[in-house]
Design an enzyme around this catalytic site. Structure first.
Site, PDB file in Angstrom:
ATOM      1  N   MET A 197       0.843  -1.227  -0.057  1.00 34.69           N
ATOM      2  CA  MET A 197       0.213  -0.008  -0.040  1.00 34.69           C
ATOM      3  C   MET A 197       0.803   1.226  -0.086  1.00 34.69           C
ATOM      4  O   MET A 197       1.911   1.142   0.481  1.00 34.69           O
ATOM      5  CB  MET A 197      -0.755   0.035   1.437  1.00 34.69           C
ATOM      6  N   CYS A 198       0.391   2.064  -0.798  1.00 38.29           N
ATOM      7  CA  CYS A 198       1.272   3.329  -0.788  1.00 38.29           C
ATOM      8  C   CYS A 198       0.381   4.617  -0.555  1.00 38.29           C
ATOM      9  O   CYS A 198      -0.999   4.341  -0.730  1.00 38.29           O
ATOM     10  CB  CYS A 198       2.032   3.444  -2.223  1.00 38.29           C
TER      11      CYS A 198
END
Ligand SMILES: *[C@@H]1O[C@H](CO)[C@@H](O)[C@H](O)[C@H]1NC(C)=O
Ligand SMILES: *[C@@H]1O[C@H](CO)[C@@H](O)[C@H](O)[C@H]1NC(C)=O
Ligand SMILES: *[C@@H]1O[C@H](CO)[C@@H](O)[C@H](O)[C@H]1NC(C)=O
Ligand SMILES: *[C@@H]1O[C@H](CO)[C@@H](O)[C@H](O)[C@H]1NC(C)=O
Ligand SMILES: *[C@@H]1O[C@H](CO)[C@@H](O)[C@H](O)[C@H]1NC(C)=O
Ligand SMILES: *[C@@H]1O[C@H](CO)[C@@H](O)[C@H](O)[C@H]1NC(C)=O
Length: 642
Positions: free
Chosen positions: A1-2
């Site tokens: 996840m960014c």
């Protein structure tokens, strides 16, 4: 996840070189491993790109990435299939290489039609001054937009700021397709035209109507200087899943499954159903396709490869890389069983079990209230309908135990029986009212927004505490504090939507028949992006962890979509067997026992969060507790105090 973000300003006097501190801080929580910012200036516009990476696989690739032609790319996604990404490669770089080699808009369409996996992205195409962005077909990754009327700016971001202010609403980017803004024309015209490249409409018959609907949906609540239009070339993205099989049973079906009677459902009745050759084959195919989906999701991550010498394993030697949001219900049990097949044996699996711990008195009084309500034959709002276990009739033990804790512990025993050599970490996450109220205010409410109902509050908070993974391990009577280190969190979301797990499915079926049930299922899957997934992604991503959804794998959805409704559920059968029938049969095949027959229990009841505060409200009411005090109010407060 960014965490990804792009801030575009069209006027020189309002141009900004940095993001606001609180927005930056929220983005960094999602991507703690690397942060980078890049500025693109043109005569007419200026873009600030901000990328924050959670490193999970391949070489760490800082974002944003830029090429020699000035194209810029931000990627919050996982390529699980469709496009080849070798183990050591980073998918950000691969996607960017493909994008920068695209010669036309339809090349870009082909690329995003092929990728399988969750994604949201922002891509600046220098040659055409275009800003492309969007979310995958199901909306498994969050992306918000914000248009500021005053300084005529546009902001795209995975997550909103802490204090969004009242006038300037952030909204979820609809998962209707991908969007393009021509930045130069927008600057000239002082008007932002969002061109939509929609997902191909599944029902050809109503194609135009459906596309109009997605345009209308996308345009809702936009300020005057912004509009959404269909793209000029009339291009579409190919839908990544096959359409729902709406076939209805012609004549009364005579299968071994029709032999299941309404007498108390037992494991044996499910086994009778499995003696039907065709049904057994369907169930086995389902297990295979789901197993591959789980495998991709538990293997696509970096593991410390330090094998334990001679296979002698001591408690605490190895850390879990994968955690499961675990209620002990059928969805999480099947996911856990399949995860066990693919995760290296020496590695523990964290089972995150959340319980909102109320005082004895509170529990009793809310139980009384409920009884009164039921006497009035008041129909409970759909998502508030509880499983029988939640009603916890009788036994004094159940009065004080949270239903999901009880089923969770039972589920743990079943998993230990399925694989005794696996280390299963059952993480008891107890949340008190005080902690709930404090962290909702400081950490959670802005993540749930722009969603704003009582239900969003309950589920958002429950998922936040569960996925944080801070709790207790209880082994042989010894209680130890525990912090889950797993960066990947599996959730069972999507099973209820596809397999008729909600009570509203049952209501539909009973009042309008099987055709209406099919339509309900199609509708549920169509709105899962705006109802659940953006919110859950923001909430889980806040811990620097990544949510992965095996039931929403493209191949799983295509497989389930191809089956006629009667092979997935039979709602003439009672609760605990008729809904999600195919999943229950799969559970039996996988060697699970009691959990195969648990009725659906909504998380807000299972975890008892819905009993913590005002238990008179409806799930669909706007939730006052989520309201965020704006900056202006905060400074007012300070003034008053000083
Ligand atoms: C990303 O991956 C590519 C291909 O494996 C590699 O060449 C590149 O160096 C990586 N980028 C970074 C910043 O690590
Ligand atoms: C197409 O639209 C009509 C009218 O709105 C509706 O009755 C019909 O069910 C739709 N067909 C499909 C396949 O969605
Ligand atoms: C129903 O069950 C009975 C007894 O188990 C069996 O003889 C019969 O063939 C079954 N019916 C169908 C349609 O499978
Ligand atoms: C659903 O269950 C009922 C009750 O056992 C049975 O009569 C019916 O045939 C089943 N329907 C299908 C499609 O299997
Ligand atoms: C969590 O709360 C439950 C219910 O009050 C209690 O039975 C249990 O012992 C608590 N667990 C821990 C580890 O404190
Ligand atoms: C829909 O289900 C029916 C009944 O099993 C089957 O015959 C048909 O091939 C399915 N259609 C598709 C498109 O998969």
């Amino acid at each position: 996840m960014c965490g990804i973000c792009c801030f575009v300003s069209f006027s020189v006097e309002h141009c900004r070189k940095d993001l606001k501190e609180d927005l930056l801080c929220n983005l960094k929580r999602r991507g703690p491993d690397s942060s980078k910012q890049l500025l693109k200036c043109d005569m007419n516009y200026q873009c600030v790109f901000s990328g924050h990476v959670l490193h999970l696989r391949g070489v760490l690739t800082a974002q944003p990435v830029e090429d020699e032609r000035g194209n810029v790319f931000l990627w919050n996604g996982e390529v699980f299939s469709g496009i080849k990404v070798e183990e050591i490669e980073n998918d950000t770089q691969i996607m960017f290489n493909y994008l920068s080699s695209c010669k036309s808009e339809s090349d870009i369409m082909s690329l995003f039609s092929e990728v399988q996996g969750p994604w949201s992205f922002i891509y600046y195409q220098a040659s055409s001054h275009s800003l492309w962005f969007g979310r995958d077909f199901f909306g498994r990754r969050s992306l918000l937009w914000h248009f500021n009327d005053v300084d005529k700016s546009v902001c795209l971001s995975s997550v909103g700021p802490q204090t969004p202010g009242v006038a300037n609403q952030w909204q979820e980017v609809p998962a209707s397709g991908i969007f393009r803004i021509d930045l130069q024309s927008a600057a000239m015209a002082k008007h932002v035209r969002l061109q939509l490249y929609p997902w191909e409409c599944i029902s050809r018959e109503n194609a135009t109507e459906e596309c109009d609907k997605s345009l209308t949906h996308a345009s809702a609540d936009l300020p005057m200087f912004v509009s959404v239009v269909a793209n000029e070339a009339k291009l579409h993205l190919g839908t990544p899943v096959s359409p729902l099989n709406m076939t209805l049973p012609q004549a009364p079906l005579a299968t071994h499954c029709s032999n299941i009677s309404s007498v108390p459902p037992s494991r044996e009745t499910l086994q009778v159903c499995l003696t039907d050759g065709h049904m057994k084959e369907v169930v086995e195919k389902f297990i295979d396709v789901l197993s591959v989906a789980v495998k991709r999701r538990v293997l696509c991550l970096q593991r410390d490869e330090n094998p334990v010498p001679n296979g002698v394993l001591k408690t605490g030697d190895r850390k879990a890389n994968v955690a499961i949001l675990f209620s002990g219900g059928i969805d999480s049990m099947v996911i856990a069983t399949l995860a066990d097949r693919h995760i290296p044996l020496g590695e523990p699996i964290d089972l995150l079990n959340v319980a909102f711990v109320t005082k004895e008195k509170t529990v009793l009084s809310s139980r009384n209230k409920r009884t009164r309500k039921q006497k009035n034959h008041e129909m409970p709002p759909e998502e508030f309908s509880e499983g029988t276990a939640a009603r916890g009739a009788g036994s004094p033990d159940e009065n004080y135990s949270v239903p999901d804790r009880v089923t969770g512990k039972a589920g743990l025993k079943e998993l230990q029986a399925v694989n005794p050599s696996r280390m299963w970490n059952f993480v008891e996450i107890n949340v008190s009212l005080e902690e709930l109220q404090q962290l909702r205010r400081t950490q959670i409410s802005h993540l749930v927004q722009p969603l704003d109902t009582v239900l969003d509050d309950s589920i958002g908070c429950a998922v936040w505490f569960a996925s944080r993974g801070t709790g207790w391990l209880v082994t042989q009577g010894e209680v130890k504090p525990y912090q889950s280190s797993a960066k990947v969190v599996l959730t069972g979301i999507g099973a209820d939507e596809q397999l008729a797990g909600y009570s509203r499915h049952r209501v539909r079926f009973q009042t309008r028949g099987p055709e209406a049930l099919n339509r309900e299922i199609a509708m549920e899957l169509g709105r899962i992006s705006s109802r659940n997934l953006g919110r859950d992604d923001r909430v889980i991503g806040d811990h620097g962890k990544e949510a992965r959804f095996p039931f929403l794998d493209e191949n799983v959805v295509s497989f389930l979509n191809s089956l006629p409704i009667w092979e997935k559920a039979n709602l003439t059968l009672p609760r605990g067997i008729g809904e999600k029938l195919i999943l229950r049969l799969a559970a039996v095949e996988l060697g699970l026992t009691a959990s195969a027959l648990l009725p659906k229990r909504a998380m807000q009841f299972g975890s008892r969060i819905a009993k913590m505060e005002n238990s008179n409200e409806k799930a669909s009411d706007k939730c006052g507790r989520l309201r965020i005090i704006s900056l202006e109010n905060l400074s007012l407060e300070k003034e008053v105090k000083s």
